[in-house]
Write an enzyme that holds these catalytic residues in place. Structure first.
Site, PDB file in Angstrom:
ATOM      1  N   ILE A   1      -7.929   2.602  -5.291  1.00 47.95           N
ATOM      2  CA  ILE A   1      -8.282   1.711  -6.384  1.00 47.95           C
ATOM      3  C   ILE A   1      -9.769   1.355  -6.297  1.00 47.95           C
ATOM      4  O   ILE A   1     -10.279   1.029  -5.226  1.00 47.95           O
ATOM      5  CB  ILE A   1      -7.435   0.420  -6.344  1.00 47.95           C
ATOM      6  CG1 ILE A   1      -5.945   0.765  -6.387  1.00 47.95           C
ATOM      7  CG2 ILE A   1      -7.820  -0.508  -7.496  1.00 47.95           C
ATOM      8  CD1 ILE A   1      -5.488   1.523  -7.618  1.00 47.95           C
TER       9      ILE A   1
ATOM     10  N   SER B   1       0.839  -1.199   0.000  1.00 43.93           N
ATOM     11  CA  SER B   1       0.000   0.000   0.000  1.00 43.93           C
ATOM     12  C   SER B   1       0.871   1.245   0.000  1.00 43.93           C
ATOM     13  O   SER B   1       1.989   1.236   0.528  1.00 43.93           O
ATOM     14  CB  SER B   1      -0.911   0.009   1.234  1.00 43.93           C
ATOM     15  OG  SER B   1      -1.579   1.251   1.366  1.00 43.93           O
TER      16      SER B   1
ATOM     17  N   ALA C   1       1.301  -2.018   9.535  1.00 43.54           N
ATOM     18  CA  ALA C   1       1.447  -3.358   8.966  1.00 43.54           C
ATOM     19  C   ALA C   1       1.916  -3.299   7.511  1.00 43.54           C
ATOM     20  O   ALA C   1       2.815  -4.047   7.104  1.00 43.54           O
ATOM     21  CB  ALA C   1       0.128  -4.112   9.078  1.00 43.54           C
TER      22      ALA C   1
ATOM     23  N   TYR D   1      -3.168   0.023  10.210  1.00 48.88           N
ATOM     24  CA  TYR D   1      -3.056  -0.476   8.837  1.00 48.88           C
ATOM     25  C   TYR D   1      -1.736  -0.030   8.206  1.00 48.88           C
ATOM     26  O   TYR D   1      -1.013  -0.838   7.612  1.00 48.88           O
ATOM     27  CB  TYR D   1      -4.233   0.046   8.015  1.00 48.88           C
ATOM     28  CG  TYR D   1      -4.211  -0.356   6.561  1.00 48.88           C
ATOM     29  CD1 TYR D   1      -4.545  -1.647   6.172  1.00 48.88           C
ATOM     30  CD2 TYR D   1      -3.872   0.564   5.578  1.00 48.88           C
ATOM     31  CE1 TYR D   1      -4.541  -2.022   4.840  1.00 48.88           C
ATOM     32  CE2 TYR D   1      -3.859   0.204   4.240  1.00 48.88           C
ATOM     33  CZ  TYR D   1      -4.197  -1.094   3.875  1.00 48.88           C
ATOM     34  OH  TYR D   1      -4.178  -1.445   2.551  1.00 48.88           O
ATOM     35  N   ALA D   2      -1.417   1.255   8.368  1.00 48.56           N
ATOM     36  CA  ALA D   2      -0.189   1.779   7.773  1.00 48.56           C
ATOM     37  C   ALA D   2       1.051   1.125   8.374  1.00 48.56           C
ATOM     38  O   ALA D   2       2.047   0.893   7.681  1.00 48.56           O
ATOM     39  CB  ALA D   2      -0.132   3.297   7.953  1.00 48.56           C
TER      40      ALA D   2
END
Length: 256
Positions: free
Chosen positions: A194, A148, A164, A161-162
């Site tokens: 996306i 990501s 990981a 999230y960032a």
């Protein structure tokens, strides 16, 4: 003369005779990546958790008749089976996903952080470890992690999230240095924004005001498509990517 140049360029993205494994093929970029590799001539071996159910595996095989879905879940078994069938493994696409959970840092659920690390770091690590011995023996290979762009720029309220995804990017960099002497290229494709149900629920994008707000963050002024990420994956898997390693490549319309 121009035709000859185009012919030489086209050979860079010819994957005829190549053997590729796509992990978690039904998630996020998986279908587009597998389709792109297959269209360019590769044999594509597919893993997905849902393939534990024989009906899901058979339904997938009917929908994508050119693919080779396996019911095995252990990366080592998938690598061993691929080697038995084809005698080599040219490419691994580690297409791992986990929901981006919105949370302020002081409200962080460490259990969710642990799950994110399991799905986005430990699983790709295990998949890579399963194919590396084969690639070392054949002195060639391409490993492509789908990560990501979030950790490149940072994303407020999505630190779990960032974190990981950032660890997966760091894994890419370290592996590229470790494996370069074996002619194994390791890169990460780092998408953001996306247009995929795995990324944005269809109901969310159906609201025009929300869609416009999301798009306002993207310099190119539109959402990206899975096939655009898949095109980069296919290039990295081809001979055109032979001198590219240790790169985290954003595919995010200029956001990062």
């Amino acid at each position: 003369m121009r035709g000859k140049k185009l012919e030489r360029t086209s050979k860079l993205i010819n994957l005829s005779g190549k053997i590729a494994i796509v992990m978690n093929v039904k998630k996020f970029i998986g279908p587009a990546a597998a389709t792109s590799l297959n269209d360019l001539g590769a044999k594509v071996i597919c893993h997905d958790e849902s393939f534990k159910n024989k009906k899901h595996l058979n339904d997938f095989a009917k929908k994508y008749p050119g693919f080779i879905p396996l019911s095995y879940q252990e990366p080592l078994k998938i690598a061993e089976t691929t080697l038995e069938l084809f005698g080599k493994i040219d490419t691994l696409i580690s297409n791992d996903s986990f929901p981006a959970i919105k949370s302020k840092v002081e409200q962080c659920d460490l259990e969710n952080l642990g799950k994110g690390l399991k799905f986005l770091v430990m699983r790709p690590y295990e998949a890579v470890a399963s194919v590396v011995p084969v690639m070392k023996d054949q002195n060639s290979g391409k490993i492509i992690l789908v990560t990501s762009a979030a950790p490149i720029r940072g994303l407020a309220n999505y630190s779990m999230y960032a974190t990981a995804r950032g660890a997966a990017n760091a894994l890419t960099l370290s592996l590229s240095r470790e494996l370069a002497k074996y002619n194994i290229q390791v890169n990460a494709v780092a998408p953001n924004y996306i247009e995929s149900p795995s990324y944005f629920p269809e109901s969310l994008l159906a609201d025009d005001s929300i869609r416009r707000k999301i798009i306002s963050n993207i310099p190119l002024g539109r959402l990206g498509q899975p096939k655009e990420v898949a095109s980069l994956i296919a290039f990295l898997a081809s001979s055109g990517g032979d001198f590219i390693t240790g790169q985290i490549i954003p595919v995010d319309g200029g956001w990062s």
